[in-house]
Design an enzyme around this catalytic site. Structure first.
Site, PDB file in Angstrom:
ATOM      1  N   GLU A 149       0.684  -1.242   0.093  1.00 54.73           N
ATOM      2  CA  GLU A 149       0.074   0.151   0.089  1.00 54.73           C
ATOM      3  C   GLU A 149       0.921   1.112   0.091  1.00 54.73           C
ATOM      4  O   GLU A 149       0.428   2.284  -0.769  1.00 54.73           O
ATOM      5  CB  GLU A 149      -1.060  -0.013   1.230  1.00 54.73           C
ATOM      6  CG  GLU A 149      -2.192  -1.097   1.174  1.00 54.73           C
ATOM      7  CD  GLU A 149      -1.490  -2.352   1.215  1.00 54.73           C
ATOM      8  OE1 GLU A 149      -2.629  -3.334   1.105  1.00 54.73           O
ATOM      9  OE2 GLU A 149      -0.585  -2.785   1.582  1.00 54.73           O
ATOM     10  N   ASP A 198       1.422  12.823 -15.085  1.00 53.36           N
ATOM     11  CA  ASP A 198       0.046  13.092 -15.783  1.00 53.36           C
ATOM     12  C   ASP A 198      -0.075  14.654 -15.637  1.00 53.36           C
ATOM     13  O   ASP A 198      -0.432  14.981 -17.126  1.00 53.36           O
ATOM     14  CB  ASP A 198      -1.077  12.135 -15.556  1.00 53.36           C
ATOM     15  CG  ASP A 198      -2.057  12.534 -16.088  1.00 53.36           C
ATOM     16  OD1 ASP A 198      -2.319  12.217 -17.447  1.00 53.36           O
ATOM     17  OD2 ASP A 198      -3.080  12.936 -15.429  1.00 53.36           O
TER      18      ASP A 198
END
Length: 188
Positions: free
Chosen positions: A121, A135
């Site tokens: 995680e 991005d």
């Protein structure tokens, strides 16, 4: 390279025929567990200035990357096929400029009370946070580089606590053969 203090174990995700399977956690006790990971993204200095000034075309890159990292930690089991769904009790994400190279460092800490650890995680949070930065800023600098993703530490579980052998003394943004700046102390 020194010998690892952890014994080499049979891969628990393979059955006796070598087939992948999800490991049963039914007999393990639930304990408090925490993991911390980090990674970096390098970019053009002008792009870094725009990101840190919240002046990128797509908006506040750091705020979105932080939320993406938290969301990724909570959904790791949906992305990594043999991970167990875990009750995530807390995720903290720190994003800071690197001192030596033009870039950003992400550190993520994840904790739970469960039968298995949260290393995946924490690592997933870092990776998705870095990809989100890419991005949101790729129109400004498609040559950005992501790297240095590593587990810094874990606490709890059958094997106890573990810290990366190079600890906080080796920066994630150093090039081979260069001495990087020390990392800030790991948050408690």
């Amino acid at each position: 390279m020194g010998r690892s203090p952890w014994p080499v174990l049979q891969l628990s995700h393979l059955d006796t025929q070598g087939q992948a399977h999800m490991v049963s956690m039914a007999e393990r006790p639930s304990t408090n567990r925490q993991a911390m990971a980090e990674g970096w993204i390098r970019m053009d200095p002008q792009v870094l200035k725009r990101i840190t000034a919240a002046d990128a075309p797509k908006g506040d890159v750091l705020a979105v990357a932080r939320i993406a990292a938290i969301q990724a930690a909570k959904r790791t089991w949906e992305l990594i096929p043999l991970c167990h769904p875990l009750p995530i009790h807390g995720v903290e994400v720190w994003i800071s400029p690197t001192a030596r190279h033009s870039g950003l460092r992400i550190q993520a800490s994840v904790n739970t009370h469960a039968r298995t650890g949260v290393e995946m995680e924490a690592l997933t949070a870092v990776q998705v946070g870095l990809l989100t930065i890419y991005d949101m800023a790729k129109a400004l600098d498609p040559a950005m580089e992501i790297g240095g993703v590593r587990l810094l530490s874990k606490q709890g579980g059958r094997r106890g606590d573990w810290r990366h052998p190079r600890g906080d003394q080796e920066a994630v943004d150093s090039h081979p053969g260069q001495q990087g700046e020390p990392l800030p102390p790991s948050p408690s």
